[in-house]
Design an enzyme around this catalytic site. Structure first.
Site, PDB file in Angstrom:
ATOM      1  CD  GLU A 189      65.051  19.581  43.099  1.00 44.80           C
ATOM      2  OE1 GLU A 189      65.911  18.808  43.562  1.00 44.80           O
ATOM      3  OE2 GLU A 189      63.848  19.302  43.045  1.00 44.80           O
TER       4      GLU A 189
ATOM      5  CD  GLU B 233      62.370  16.868  39.910  1.00 43.10           C
ATOM      6  OE1 GLU B 233      62.213  16.479  41.090  1.00 43.10           O
ATOM      7  OE2 GLU B 233      63.476  16.901  39.344  1.00 43.10           O
TER       8      GLU B 233
END
Ligand SMILES: *[C@@H]1O[C@H](CO)[C@@H](O)[C@H](O)[C@H]1NC(C)=O
Ligand SMILES: *[C@@H]1O[C@H](CO)[C@@H](O)[C@H](O)[C@H]1NC(C)=O
Ligand SMILES: *[C@@H]1O[C@H](CO)[C@@H](O)[C@H](O)[C@H]1NC(C)=O
Ligand SMILES: *[C@@H]1O[C@H](CO)[C@@H](O)[C@H](O)[C@H]1NC(C)=O
Length: 653
Positions: free
Chosen positions: A196, A276
């Site tokens: 991320e 995710e």
């Protein structure tokens, strides 16, 4: 590698075809070897390709660092029974390199053993190799010793002093996992680079390019390397580079196409991947326990699978932040450490039991792929201690009398030293002015700490007179007032590292007292700083309660109990009479307890830390111990009052 291994992995998908291959394979083992194993992206068919066939993964996250190695096979097998064909895990750098150049890949840190176990139970592996992982893990996986260099490196950037640390670590890690790549006969199908990154302020493409070439150098030209970012332009913009396959993450939603559309902007062709997909959520001390509705997650998973997307459920087994491994979220106006449990309201609970959510998700998967049947599984909980599960703390050791034993290092300097100055990663530091303090006429005293990371208990003549807790990224001048019982006396400040920030711009999170200490506005100089990493509590000398009056704060209490019987079982430790501290069972640090803050009330005690015969529990109570205290073993977790948030797509840190 042998044909057998290829067949074993194929078998894991439980396609009927696989049986055929198995026979074919055993009859023709000389002809089907390593070369037949390939895992690539097939851009034209918007899919992964495994051994030349279209493939999608249905994966679940489990972090081996949050589950004792004793239970890896148990948890991974249950993931396989859910119908998953892959497990996704982070590699926390700080879990493996406790000191610069000193590595730990043994026991609970045995990464290769974990990967082999996954392969053995029939799961492929999606490896999130870092160097940064976030993950609600201490400092997002960075070793805190990276902060000791002066000046500290700019983390997650192309700062050469940072890159040289990363290169040294990757030079150790990547050669270790290379033989376990799918093409080399192992279970690893894809490897994530960074994590991320688009959420971080540095936005340094040179850094991402450097990582990409380092990963390629060690892992070779074939393995699929990818990035993961929140499903939004704002994240993907800085998180992606053309040479790494871009994937996204998002939670339960009615409209996965809407989120995948962001991935499509960066990857017009290739497999849709949600790296995710949230099954639950993380907790913070002092906030309600987070749960998420299983039906909504199941229906959203159905929609994702109908799109032929690959998906990883985060978490499938959350586990536990044992010891001091929890991280913290932190913004300018908040510092929010995570508690010990990382149950996450996942389909397998903290101790690996299948929940209702497990059944719901398995039913959805079954619509798309055959799932294995679930064999009978034994997984008992025991209540140890007396009939009601109580054990009694009848021995104690006063912290102030135990410094010689527990203090691993002691240094005197003008100002208080930080954890980093002391080369200490975790635990506590005790700060004591070398000289006694003499107060002016007023007995009302105001004590001020400039930049406290993270929590202090303050003692005047060894009596607890106040506590302070960091509340933001930077905490200038936090004060507490108390009435001194005498005008001359000793001052002591015990500071706890509550977990280094794992997300946001404050990840270079030094611990301890970072600036000065003031009494009524006048700086106190000349301090002794004592390191208390609490990794040697087995050397404490205990005294029976009763002979003298035990203190109620900064004290170690000990209880013993006996286990007879053949099999050791898990249990939970309820510490609701106690206030704040750390619980250690047979020298294993279970983690922090803080029932008055919540949400969690019980600590998970895995059977692997117990033994037949006499067992001991030590509680280090920093705030207020009960009189003749006890704890209770219970057979169910109490993670606190929960809130189930509504249907929504969450973009996580
Ligand atoms: C999913 O894959 C199948 C088989 O290749 C194909 O028939 C179907 O159209 C695909 N669905 C979507 C939504 O792409
Ligand atoms: C405890 O931690 C300190 C670092 O703070 C280290 O020097 C020491 O070796 C550790 N001791 C044990 C027994 O692990
Ligand atoms: C200090 O003592 C005074 C007088 O007894 C009292 O009013 C005040 O609340 C006390 N302050 C603290 C911080 O205990
Ligand atoms: C563990 O659980 C099993 C099954 O309930 C039981 O037979 C055994 O006695 C338990 N072990 C202990 C040490 O309590």
């Amino acid at each position: 590698m042998s044909c057998k291994m290829a067949a074993a992995v194929l078998f894991s998908r439980l396609h009927c075809k696989v049986f055929l291959l198995l026979f074919l394979c055993s009859g023709a083992s000389l002809f089907i070897g390593v070369d037949s194993r390939s895992f690539t992206i097939d851009y034209d068919s918007n899919s992964f390709s495994k051994d030349g066939q279209p493939f999608r993964y249905i994966s679940g996250s489990m972090h081996y660092s949050r589950v004792p190695s004793y239970y890896w096979r148990d948890r991974l097998s249950k993931m396989y029974y859910a119908g998953l064909n892959a497990v996704q895990t982070y590699v926390p750098w700080n879990f493996h390199e406790p000191f610069p150049g000193v590595y730990n890949f043994e026991g609970d840190h045995d990464l290769v053993g974990f990967l082999k176990t996954a392969q053995d139970v029939g799961l492929l592996v999606i490896l999130r190799a870092g160097p940064y992982i976030c993950g609600e893990w201490e400092m997002g996986g960075f070793p805190s010793w990276t902060l000791r260099n002066q000046p500290p490196p700019t983390l997650r950037s192309s700062d050469p002093s940072y890159l040289s640390l990363v290169d040294a670590w990757m030079g150790k890690l990547l050669p270790l996992v290379k033989p376990l790549l799918y093409e080399n006969g192992g279970p690893i199908i894809t490897v994530q680079v960074e994590n991320e990154y688009g959420s971080f302020y540095t936005c340094d493409q040179k850094y991402m390019n450097h990582l990409e070439s380092t990963f390629r150098q060690y892992l070779g030209p074939n393995v699929v390397l990818f990035t993961t970012d929140g499903a939004g332009d704002g994240y993907l913009k800085c998180g992606t580079i053309p040479s790494l396959y871009a994937t996204v993450d998002f939670g339960a939603t009615d409209n996965p196409e809407g989120y995948f559309a962001f991935q499509r902007k960066y990857e017009p062709k290739g497999p849709l991947v949600n790296s995710e997909f949230y099954t639950g959520w993380l907790d913070h001390w002092g906030q309600a326990h987070q749960t998420r509705n299983g039906d909504q997650i199941a229906s959203s998973l159905d929609k994702i699978l109908a799109l032929n997307a690959s998906v990883n459920m985060y978490m499938f087994e959350g586990g536990t932040n044992f010891g001091f491994w929890n991280g913290a979220n932190c913004g300018g106006q908040s510092y929010q450490p995570q508690p010990t449990s990382y149950d996450y309201d996942a389909p397998l609970n903290e101790r690996g039991e299948m929940t209702d959510k497990f059944g719901l998700l398995r039913s959805v998967i079954k619509k798309y792929h055959p799932v294995p049947s679930i064999p009978p599984i034994e997984s008992d909980v025991s209540v140890y201690g007396d009939k009601s599960g109580h054990i009694y703390y009848d021995e104690y050791a006063d912290l102030f009398e135990s410094l010689k034993v527990l203090g691993t290092k002691q240094t005197t300097a003008d100002r208080p030293l930080t954890f980093e100055d002391m080369e200490q990663d975790f635990g506590f530091i005790l700060y004591t002015p070398v000289d006694d303090i003499t107060l002016s006429s007023s007995d009302q005293v105001t004590l001020t700490i400039d930049e406290l990371h993270d929590r202090a208990t303050i003692y005047w003549n060894r009596q607890l007179v106040g506590t302070l807790l960091r509340s933001a990224g930077l905490t200038k001048n936090m004060s507490v007032s108390f009435n001194a019982t005498s005008s001359k006396g000793s001052l002591a400040i015990l500071v706890e590292n509550m977990g280094r920030v794992n997300y946001g711009s404050y990840i270079a999170d030094k611990k301890g007292i970072l600036n000065g200490v003031y009494l009524n506005g006048v700086e106190v100089l000349h301090w002794t700083t004592t390191s208390l990493p609490l990794n040697n509590t087995n050397e404490l000398q205990f005294t029976q309660v009763g002979s003298t009056t035990p203190p109620t704060s900064a004290v170690f209490y000990k209880a013993s109990f006996t286990i007879d019987g053949s099999t050791l079982n898990d249990t939970y430790l309820l510490t609701d009479q106690w206030t704040k501290g750390v619980a250690i069972v047979n020298d294993f640090n279970l983690g922090r307890y803080w029932p008055v803050k919540g949400p969690q009330k019980t600590l998970y005690v895995p059977a692997s830390v117990l033994k037949k015969g006499t067992n001991g529990v030590v509680l280090f109570e920093v705030d207020s111990a009960p009189n003749k205290g006890s704890t209770q073993f219970v057979d169910k977790p109490d993670l606190g009052l929960s809130v189930t948030r509504a249907f929504e797509a969450e973009v996580r840190w």
